[in-house]
Every structure is written in C-alpha cells, then in structure tokens.
Scaffold this active site. Structure first.
Site, PDB file in Angstrom:
ATOM      1  N   GLY A   9      17.832  55.492  52.799  1.00 20.18           N
ATOM      2  CA  GLY A   9      16.963  55.567  53.984  1.00 20.18           C
ATOM      3  C   GLY A   9      16.237  56.895  54.070  1.00 20.18           C
ATOM      4  N   ARG A  34      12.856  52.319  48.057  1.00 24.35           N
ATOM      5  CA  ARG A  34      12.764  50.958  47.544  1.00 24.35           C
ATOM      6  C   ARG A  34      11.338  50.680  47.121  1.00 24.35           C
ATOM      7  NH1 ARG A  34      13.040  47.003  52.640  1.00 24.35           N
ATOM      8  NH2 ARG A  34      11.836  48.283  54.084  1.00 24.35           N
ATOM      9  N   GLN A  89      17.783  47.673  57.827  1.00 31.43           N
ATOM     10  CA  GLN A  89      16.741  46.975  58.591  1.00 31.43           C
ATOM     11  C   GLN A  89      17.096  47.366  60.016  1.00 31.43           C
ATOM     12  OE1 GLN A  89      14.621  45.698  60.827  1.00 31.43           O
ATOM     13  NE2 GLN A  89      16.053  44.031  61.215  1.00 31.43           N
ATOM     14  N   SER A 131      25.591  52.894  65.387  1.00 28.37           N
ATOM     15  CA  SER A 131      24.572  52.851  66.447  1.00 28.37           C
ATOM     16  C   SER A 131      25.167  52.528  67.810  1.00 28.37           C
ATOM     17  CB  SER A 131      23.541  51.775  66.091  1.00 28.37           C
ATOM     18  OG  SER A 131      22.746  51.470  67.210  1.00 28.37           O
ATOM     19  N   GLU A 133      23.843  50.641  69.747  1.00 28.42           N
ATOM     20  CA  GLU A 133      23.631  49.200  69.954  1.00 28.42           C
ATOM     21  C   GLU A 133      24.938  48.424  69.861  1.00 28.42           C
ATOM     22  OE1 GLU A 133      20.907  46.790  70.355  1.00 28.42           O
ATOM     23  OE2 GLU A 133      20.130  48.580  71.300  1.00 28.42           O
ATOM     24  N   TYR A 154      21.338  42.704  64.450  1.00 33.32           N
ATOM     25  CA  TYR A 154      21.392  44.103  64.005  1.00 33.32           C
ATOM     26  C   TYR A 154      22.692  44.754  64.458  1.00 33.32           C
ATOM     27  CZ  TYR A 154      20.487  49.152  64.212  1.00 33.32           C
ATOM     28  OH  TYR A 154      20.596  50.526  64.093  1.00 33.32           O
ATOM     29  N   HIS A 184      17.225  58.094  69.149  1.00 34.70           N
ATOM     30  CA  HIS A 184      16.615  59.416  68.955  1.00 34.70           C
ATOM     31  C   HIS A 184      15.238  59.218  68.337  1.00 34.70           C
ATOM     32  CE1 HIS A 184      19.505  58.426  65.785  1.00 34.70           C
ATOM     33  NE2 HIS A 184      18.618  58.933  64.936  1.00 34.70           N
ATOM     34  N   GLY A 190       9.217  55.255  63.763  1.00 35.86           N
ATOM     35  CA  GLY A 190       8.437  54.085  63.363  1.00 35.86           C
ATOM     36  C   GLY A 190       7.558  53.612  64.506  1.00 35.86           C
ATOM     37  N   ARG A 222      17.626  53.656  78.286  1.00 37.20           N
ATOM     38  CA  ARG A 222      18.055  54.227  77.015  1.00 37.20           C
ATOM     39  C   ARG A 222      18.290  55.732  77.179  1.00 37.20           C
ATOM     40  NH1 ARG A 222      18.678  49.758  76.144  1.00 37.20           N
ATOM     41  NH2 ARG A 222      18.126  48.450  74.347  1.00 37.20           N
ATOM     42  N   ARG A 283      13.590  40.152  74.344  1.00 31.87           N
ATOM     43  CA  ARG A 283      14.568  39.786  73.315  1.00 31.87           C
ATOM     44  C   ARG A 283      15.440  38.625  73.780  1.00 31.87           C
ATOM     45  NH1 ARG A 283      15.629  46.037  71.313  1.00 31.87           N
ATOM     46  NH2 ARG A 283      13.433  46.257  70.733  1.00 31.87           N
TER      47      ARG A 283
END
Ligand code: NAP
Ligand code: G4F
Length: 337
Positions: A9, A34, A89, A131, A133, A154, A184, A190, A222, A283
C-alpha cells in the site's frame, strides 16, 4: 547497517507518508506497487530516486496481495526488519459492490503477508492496518477492549485480518501489532472519501467550475485526524518490547455536516446553496458514530494527536485551492525517468 522496511500500500495516502517518515529515519524502504494501466505512484514520486543514481533508498516492486508466491519471494529476497501491511481495498461503500474482492485483498491479503513473512523465516516485525470500522455499530467511545460489530464487507475483512495478526502472535510468537486507526485525512486522501471530496469541491465551486456537491449521509460522526501524524504511531507500535494493539484517534467526533460547513466557511461560501443529497452515496448499513479513546497509545507509545478538526479542514481546503491553481497554470507536469 540501515534498517529495512517493506510497505504494502505504499502508493496510498498512508504509504506515502510512512515512506517519507522511514526514509527520514535512515531506513531503506521497499514498497509493493500493483500493475495498473495508468501511473499510480504520484504520491511517492517526489521521494523515489531512481536506482541508477546510486543514492536510492526507496525501491518499488510489482506484487499484489492476491499473489502469495510473489509476496513470499519478495520477503525472502529483501529480508525486511519491519513489514507494514497497509494495502487494501479500503473504500467502505465500494466494498458492498465488490465484497468478494474486498474479502480477498483486505482480509486474506493480510493473512498472505503474515504467512509469507512466517515461511520466509526472516524474524521481522509486522504491522497490520486495522480500522475503527471494525467497531461498527458499537457506540463510542471505542477503545481496545470494545467489542467489534462490523457493518460492511470491508469491516468484516478487517476483523478477519485483525484476528489473524493476533493469531500469528499467539501461535507462532511473531511480533504482530494492530494499529486500530480512526479516520485520518490529508491533502493526499483519495478523492472519493468524504473529506477530500468536499475540499476538492469547495475549491472548484469557489473557482466557478463546479455547481453542486452531491453527498450521502450528513449525520454520520467521525473522529478525523491528520494522516502524517498517524504513521508515526504505526512505527512506534513496532518499536516496543512486545507486540500489542493500539487505538489511534483524536478523541473528538464531528458530523459530516460540520465538516461541510467548516470547509465552505473557509472560502466564505454558504454550503446550503451548493450541497445536495444523492441516495447513491448512502450505504446499505451505516456506521453512525466513531470516536476513539487513544489513552493506551498515549500511555504506552507516547503518541498524541496535534492537528485537530478545524486545522485539518483548513489544511485540506487550502491544499485543494493550491492544487487547482497549479493544475490550471499547467505547473503539474509528470516527468518520466
Ligand atoms: P488508500 O489510500 O486507499 O491506499 C490503499 C493502498 O493499497 C494503495 O497503495 C493501493 O494501491 C493498495 N492496494 C489496493 N489493492 C491492492 C492489492 N490487491 N495488492 C496490493 N496493494 C493493493 O488507503 P490509506 O488511507 O492509505 O489506508 C492505508 C491502510 O489503512 C488501508 O489498509 C486502510 O484500509 C487502512 N485504514 C485507513 C484509515 C484511514 O482513515 N485512512 C483508517 C483505518 C484503517 P493503488 O494505489 O494501486 O490503488
Ligand atoms: O470518508 P468515508 O468514505 O470514510 P469511512 O467510510 O469512514 O472509511 C474510512 O475510514 C475508515 C476508518 O474508520 C477506514 F478504515 C476506511 O478505509 C476509510 O479510510 O465516509 C465517512 C462518512 C460515512 O458515514 C459516509 O456515509 O461520510 C459519509 N458520506 C456522506 N456522503 C460519504 C458521502 N462518504 C463518501 N465516501 N462519499 C460521500 O459522498
């Protein structure tokens, strides 16, 4: 002799900041990139000295978290002291569209890295990018002992990777540490994560080249920190006497709406004139509130956040205004080596 790190990554947000951090500390850094049909090294090109110069301490290798043979060969070859598994991902909404791929790369990919490190028998330390999450619908504040209740493919994959790291620690006595990082952000975030989507849009709306910003759930809370500070916590986790797991966060929660408001405020615009809701960005299952308790990281690693919400928004909006200006003036030209 210089210490050697391997980063999966490395072309992502965190990989780029971690490379800079480790190079500054004198490490030799190897990274997995990649194969893509477009250039994907934009975030690290500024630190990537070509090997032909003789001064290079950053080396990129083609591999993939779905390809165990190449991971094992790479680790055998470079014999890293530290491995940082940041590859994934990493987009939560997208993971609902490609759950199998996400499980394979984000979940099994971590296992493949650990197994490659174990079988190469190089005695290295291993960092797993876990994470917040994983906490999902368990209410805040979340800390290391908080039960996981993942709410997306995920997050399920990250729970699998988290427990794999614990299992390699307990089964094989490997030095595996989980950093349970809360969101963060940075100017290198992205473009389809919510903060960067907002700050890019603010710059474009201010410049008169975008009319509207379409978003999903504005009520989600968040805990947003500043990415360059979080990579130091990753490194610190691998410098301890024994491996452990750490929550890394700011301890402050804000809604997406507050982020939008602060970002438009920075350029003197009223967000309500520009923001519209689009159901496509909601979502199937949402994570309502993530706010981390980072007391263990402060106590054990001596780590604490420095950049909080309003400074983070300012840094990101100002960077996107500058980036847009540079793009419009043609100052950003890729030079092939
Ligand atoms: P990111 O910007 O999305 O970067 C992800 C990286 O993984 C990129 O370098 C990407 O390569 C690479 N990758 C994707 N699929 C791969 C595959 N099959 N094989 C090898 N590499 C692959 O993510 P980030 O924000 O830097 O986050 C780093 C890690 O921390 C991720 O594991 C993420 O899930 C986790 N995390 C992030 C946060 C956060 O708030 N940022 C919080 C908690 C945990 P390309 O550049 O080619 O796409
Ligand atoms: O920016 P987000 O896509 O980040 P999310 O889902 O919190 O995940 C990020 O942080 C995790 C750590 O907690 C990482 F593990 C993960 O890899 C990633 O880096 O969305 C933040 C919130 C969500 O509640 C989402 O529903 O913003 C809400 N949102 C509202 N409108 C939107 C949008 N998110 C995105 N991406 N795009 C929207 O238009």
């Amino acid at each position: 002799m210089s210490r050697v790190a391997l980063i999966s990554g490395i072309t992502g947000q965190d990989g780029s900041y971690l490379s800079e951090f480790l190079l500054d500390k004198g490490y030799t850094v190897h990274g997995i990139k990649r194969r893509a049909s477009t250039f994907n090294t934009e975030r690290i090109d500024h630190v990537d000295v070509h090997p032909r110069s003789g001064d290079a301490r950053l080396f990129l290798h083609y591999s993939d978290l779905s390809d165990p043979a190449s991971l094992t060969a790479l680790i055998r070859d470079i014999r890293p002291h530290e491995i940082y598994n940041l590859g994934a991902q990493s987009h939560v909404r997208v993971s609902f569209d490609i759950p199998g791929y996400t499980a394979d790369v984000t979940g099994l990919g971590a296992l493949r890295m650990m197994e490659a490190a174990r079988s190469a028998d190089v005695g290295c330390r291993f960092y797993q990018a876990s994470s917040s999450e994983m906490f999902g619908s368990t209410p805040p504040p979340q800390r290391e002992e908080t039960p996981f209740h993942p709410r997306s493919p995920y997050a399920c994959a990250k729970v699998y990777a988290y427990w794999s790291a614990v299992n390699y620690r307990e089964s094989w006595n490997m030095f595996c540490a989980n950093g349970i990082l809360f969101n963060h952000e940075s100017p290198r975030r992205g473009e389809n994560f919510v903060t960067r989507k907002i700050t890019r849009a603010v710059a474009r709306i201010e410049a008169g080249i975008q009319d509207k910003l379409y978003l999903g759930n504005l009520d989600a809370v968040r805990d947003w920190g500043y990415a360059p500070e979080y990579v130091e916590a990753m490194w610190l986790a691998l410098q301890q006497d024994s491996p452990d797991d750490y929550v890394v966060a700011t301890g402050e929660g804000h809604t997406v709406r507050e982020f939008v408001e602060a970002a438009f405020d920075r350029v003197g615009l009223d967000w309500q004139r520009y923001v519209e809701l689009d159901p496509a960005y909601f979502r199937p299952a949402e994570v309502d509130a993530l706010i981390g308790d980072y007391s263990k990281a402060r106590r054990t690693l001596g780590w604490a956040p420095k950049t909080l919400f309003s400074d983070l928004v300012r840094i990101m909006v100002d960077a996107d205004r500058q980036l847009l200006e540079d793009e419009r003036m043609g100052r950003l030209v890729r030079v092939d080596r």
